[in-house]
Every structure is written in C-alpha cells, then in structure tokens.
Design an enzyme around this catalytic site. Structure first.
Site, PDB file in Angstrom:
ATOM      1  CD  GLU A 154     -63.177  16.983  72.902  1.00 38.13           C
ATOM      2  OE1 GLU A 154     -63.270  16.587  71.708  1.00 38.13           O
ATOM      3  OE2 GLU A 154     -62.110  16.960  73.537  1.00 38.13           O
ATOM      4  CD  GLU A 157     -58.196  22.559  72.435  1.00 36.74           C
ATOM      5  OE1 GLU A 157     -59.021  21.910  73.105  1.00 36.74           O
ATOM      6  OE2 GLU A 157     -57.049  22.132  72.149  1.00 36.74           O
ATOM      7  CG  ASP A 212     -61.880  16.483  79.412  1.00 42.33           C
ATOM      8  OD1 ASP A 212     -62.825  17.293  79.325  1.00 42.33           O
ATOM      9  OD2 ASP A 212     -60.736  16.729  78.989  1.00 42.33           O
ATOM     10  CG  ASP A 260     -59.702  14.230  76.707  1.00 42.29           C
ATOM     11  OD1 ASP A 260     -59.161  15.348  76.704  1.00 42.29           O
ATOM     12  OD2 ASP A 260     -60.561  13.888  75.856  1.00 42.29           O
ATOM     13  CB  SER A 261     -54.573  16.866  77.769  1.00 41.81           C
ATOM     14  OG  SER A 261     -54.902  17.370  79.051  1.00 41.81           O
ATOM     15  CE  LYS A 316     -62.703  20.252  79.051  1.00 41.83           C
ATOM     16  NZ  LYS A 316     -62.459  19.572  77.760  1.00 41.83           N
TER      17      LYS A 316
HETATM   18  O1  KIV Z   1     -57.965  17.722  77.967  1.00 36.48           O
HETATM   19  C1  KIV Z   1     -57.623  18.902  78.129  1.00 36.48           C
HETATM   20  O2  KIV Z   1     -56.553  19.211  78.661  1.00 36.48           O
HETATM   21  C2  KIV Z   1     -58.525  19.941  77.653  1.00 36.48           C
HETATM   22  C3  KIV Z   1     -57.994  21.335  77.616  1.00 36.48           C
HETATM   23  C4  KIV Z   1     -57.106  21.497  76.451  1.00 36.48           C
HETATM   24  C5  KIV Z   1     -59.067  22.343  77.647  1.00 36.48           C
HETATM   25  O3  KIV Z   1     -59.629  19.667  77.282  1.00 36.48           O
END
Ligand code: KIV
Length: 271
Positions: free
Chosen positions: A122, A189, A90, A51-52, A120
């Site tokens: 959190e 992280e 994510d 989600d980055s 994934k």
């Molecule tokens: O969204 C992302 O890029 C991440 C990484 C920083 C692990 O979750």
C-alpha cells in the site's frame, strides 16, 4: 481469440495484454487451499492472498495485526491450489514500512517460501524506495492506492477517499509514479468512479478496482463478502453472489438436529 481464454497460466504479461485488448480482469481473494482450488478452477485470473485474512480468517477489526509468517502460511496453501491464476500476496503492515531493506527481505521471504508470483503493498511516493528495491530483485509489484486499510488509524474512517481535489491529484500522481517505477498493476480501493476511470486511462498498467466503479480494467472483491459468508458487512460496492452464511447455518442446524434425533448416521452410513 481472447487473451484470457488462450492463457493456460496467467502472468503479469497476460494481464497487460488483457488491458491492451480491453478484456476485464477478474480477481478475488483466497486464503486457503480448498477455496483457492475452487476459484482457480472457476476461471479467476488473479488470486490475492490479501491481508484481509486478518479480518475474515482471524476475526480482527483491522488488517494491522496479521504477521508476515501468517501471510506466508496462507499464501503457501493458496499457491498449492492455483493451477492457472496469478497469485499475488499482500506485504502485511510492519513488514515494509520501516525501510527498503526490510521491505526487500519481506518480499523475498514471500516469493521464496510460498512460490507466489507477485507481492502487493500500500502507498505511493512514501514507499517509492521499497518498490524500487523489490523490483530490482526481479519481484513483480502491485500497488494499492485510495483507501489503504493499513493506514486506517491515520484516515480514522473507511469512507470513500479522494473526493477532494488535493487528494485526487496526489492519487493520480502516485499511480503514475508506481507505473513509472515498474509496478505491473494497481489496486484502487473505494474512490470516486470518475477518478478511477481517469487514472486507469492515464496509465498503461492494469488497474483493478474495489469500490472504484466500472471504468477500470478489472475488479477485485473479498471472497467471503461476495459469497455472503460475512453478513454484517454491506458496503454499497459489494455485490453478493450467494448467501453462504444462511446456507451453512441451515446445513449445520440440520446436522445438529439429525445427530440429536439419532437420524444420522443411518444404516447405509456405517460399516
Ligand atoms: O487485503 C485485501 O483483501 C485487499 C483487497 C481489498 C484489495 O487488499
């Protein structure tokens, strides 16, 4: 023979075998077809459609605004490119925190509409029910602990997490909980390297670090950061392998200058 060389397709089982053999796992983010194609062909084990994307693709300050539909769009493009790597997507903010049914519906949408291999999310204890429900549908789940960017407004800052004993203990417990629930892996992280190593040794599932030192089972970086496309962001944990910002900028300046001077196109570049 190493596990990663043998594996024509990386699966969660391959990652587990890599941990057992002590072979490090290399993971990078990608959000589009062309870049995913390059990193997949270059031997990356896991591609994270992170989600980055909210930051590096869309220009937001946090990861919160990206939607499930937008994540699905990015993931579809990446999956079309990935011939070997395991693709993890994510679950974005707001798509799983409400309740476990909502979490399951979001995870199913990702698996069904993108063809990705895993999701994934959190959190630890607070997402227990959702993790159980998603896993019960046969969807592989990767956890994410330590600095959790979707909770940035709760944390208030992006500094290193779990330096205090209480938070470190909770993190270790959460990691063990996620393993016991059946997660196939874990991202840690921005936490102290010694704590990350302790966690990695205390669980059997692969632990992938970002800003978590070298004592874990693999590393992940945001592709735009490690290639130097982003240049304002320079945390201590980031190793830049290229300065693409400068290279692209130089190329574009040359193009602009060639167009203006009528050097481009020349006779060979026309019909
Ligand atoms: O969204 C992302 O890029 C991440 C990484 C920083 C692990 O979750």
């Amino acid at each position: 023979m190493s596990v990663y060389r043998e594996a024509r397709k990386v699966t969660t089982h391959v990652l587990q075998a890599m941990k057992l053999k002590g072979e490090k796992i290399a993971m990078l983010t990608a959000y589009d077809y062309s870049m995913a194609k390059i990193i997949d062909a270059s031997g990356i084990d896991v591609i994270l459609v992170g989600d980055s994307a909210a930051n590096v693709m869309a220009g937001f300050d946090t990861t919160l605004p990206i939607t499930l539909d937008e994540m699905i769009y990015h993931a579809k493009s990446v999956v079309r490119a990935a011939a070997r790597a395991l693709v993890v997507v994510d679950l974005p903010f707001g798509s799983y925190q409400g309740n476990s049914k909502e979490a399951l519906i979001s995870a199913i949408r990702i698996m069904k509409e993108t063809g990705a291999h895993a999701i994934k999310l959190e959190g630890g204890e607070e997402v227990r029910e959702s993790v159980v429900r998603i896993l019960s549908a046969g969807i592989p789940v990767m956890g994410h602990l330590g600095l959790m960017p979707q909770s940035i407004h709760k944390f208030g800052t992006y500094v290193v997490r779990a330096k205090e004993e209480d938070e470190a203990r909770k993190l270790l417990e959460d990691a063990q909980l996620l393993e016991s629930l059946g997660c196939f892996g874990l991202v840690l992280e921005k936490i102290p390297a010694t704590l990350a190593e302790t966690i990695s040794k205390s669980v059997k599932i692969p632990v992938i670090g970002i800003g978590a030192g070298g004592g874990v089972d693999g590393q992940v970086l945001v592709m735009h950061d490690m290639l130097g496309i982003t240049h304002e962001f320079s945390p201590r944990f980031l190793r830049r392998y290229h300065n693409l910002y400068e290279e692209i900028s130089n190329a574009v300046q040359s193009y602009v200058s060639d167009v203006r001077s009528r050097d481009f196109p020349n006779e060979k570049e026309q019909y």
